[in-house]
Design an enzyme around this catalytic site. Sequence first.
Site, PDB file in Angstrom:
ATOM      1  N   CYS A 184       0.849  -1.189   0.000  1.00  0.00           N
ATOM      2  CA  CYS A 184       0.000   0.000   0.000  1.00  0.00           C
ATOM      3  C   CYS A 184       0.885   1.240   0.000  1.00  0.00           C
ATOM      4  O   CYS A 184       2.096   1.166  -0.110  1.00  0.00           O
ATOM      5  CB  CYS A 184      -0.879   0.004   1.250  1.00  0.00           C
ATOM      6  SG  CYS A 184      -1.694  -1.582   1.589  1.00  0.00           S
ATOM      7  N   ASN A 191       1.675  -0.071   5.474  1.00  0.00           N
ATOM      8  CA  ASN A 191       2.124  -0.579   4.183  1.00  0.00           C
ATOM      9  C   ASN A 191       2.949  -1.824   4.491  1.00  0.00           C
ATOM     10  O   ASN A 191       4.086  -1.719   4.949  1.00  0.00           O
ATOM     11  CB  ASN A 191       2.986   0.474   3.474  1.00  0.00           C
ATOM     12  CG  ASN A 191       3.762  -0.100   2.306  1.00  0.00           C
ATOM     13  OD1 ASN A 191       3.312  -1.020   1.639  1.00  0.00           O
ATOM     14  ND2 ASN A 191       4.952   0.448   2.061  1.00  0.00           N
TER      15      ASN A 191
END
EC number: 6.3.5.4
Length: 513
Positions: free
Chosen positions: A2, A99
Amino acid sequence: MCSISGIIAKDEEGSGSRSLLKNIQKHVINMMKILKHRGPDYSGMMFDDEVLYFENFDDITENTETISRMAMGHNRLAIVGTAVQPIPNTDESIWIICNGEIYNHVELRDELSVEHEFKTDTDSEAIIHAYEDELVDVLDGDYAYAIYDKEKNIIELRRDLMGVKPLYYIDMDEYFAFASEKKALYYLLMEINEMDYKSAFNYDISRLNPNSRLVYELDENSWYIEEDLEKVNPDYFEENDYELCKNELETTILDSVLKRVNGLERVGIIYSGGVDSTLISKLASENCDVTLYSVGSENSEDLIYAERAAKDMGLNFRKKIILEDEFEEYVIKVAKAIDELDVMKLSVGIPIFAASEMAKEDGIKVVLSGQGADELFAGYNRYQRILNEKGEEGLKKSIISDVFDIHKVNLERDDHCTMANGVELRVPFLDKFVIDVGLSIPVEYKIEEPRKKILRDIASKYVPDYIAQRPKKAAQYGSGSEKMVYAVAKKHGYSKKEINKFFEEYLIEKIKF
């Protein structure tokens, strides 16, 4: 994987910052737009206490009337679970954007659910509850995250042990900001600080080092960093018997590959036809469907070895021959992706970028690579010279230094090249347990010709001998990609000696926004 990003306005009272406070939402939205390639599936953001989730930026309206001091944004590449971030703890006093992938999240969930209620199926929720219990060394994964703790009024940034996932930050007079890629921070420097693109590009943006956390105290507008949160064990073995070391290394590599493909039906391999990526390919193929992606110029050595090995092992294979009229296109694409102008990084980045392009075309979201093996097992030519000049202790120190510098030399580039195409890169040789075992192996078991002896002996059980014993050839030479960079410079009138001038005068103009 991400993207994460965020901005904190420092002074709520100062007249000069009132405009910033009113534009916090706009800024974080624009940062998220710049990083959308990293998370094309869903997005979410938080402004102080307000949380919004959406699929498209057209679904939201920037609010310039609301005063916000802090904002965080997340773009999601959906791989594990269905939850959209930011996600909270049970009483919504702690929020996270992450992430990364936590490979032991199932085990952590079992342990932490005794005291905590899990509300989502995402691996990132385990981080929140581990944070609540002040467990700083239990995460087995690749990650960079930001936690907003309302009760402590802090934001904590953290990066994984080896720095597989990137995280950058800037500390300016009016604001503090962080992001998964520098380009989102370039935007702030240009928009708020009125720099031009070249000045922003050359600004000294900081990276959060691996195995560290940065704690920003919102009450004081101050921050501090704690390092070495997890300990590496370079004395893993009580005995240094060769067979014992080899068997233990083989087991940890097998486990590392398995945890990175667990639950996936298919993965891609960034494939050079070398021993490292071939071993990873074969081990992964025993647990899921794999496709090998190889890139090079016409008749490049890597493509020749890669195609032969893939055929002999019976594995799916795709290749991309980059033609001369495509050289400039890929040089520009990679420069935009990695936010750096460096011959070696551009050259190595080209085959990684083009391979992940093919993976995206095939609908594959996760690729593996052999990154880290040359540092961990003494694969480069220079290690023999270091051994001759400084002895075994000097070589051991050099290997340790290179392993823990790999984030800024290789990993950030590789992450940016794959994520530019919405594809997540996983690196089995940089698993925390492989690192422990690898650093504990006597250098004599690595440096003996052909270098990486112990790894080659393991590989010989799984891959063709001509691959297990193939001499090391750097990616930029094996693929022919370094010649591509120089060819583009030459086309525009710059000699090999003028390559930096080519970057400063021509290439930077092609990547600015």
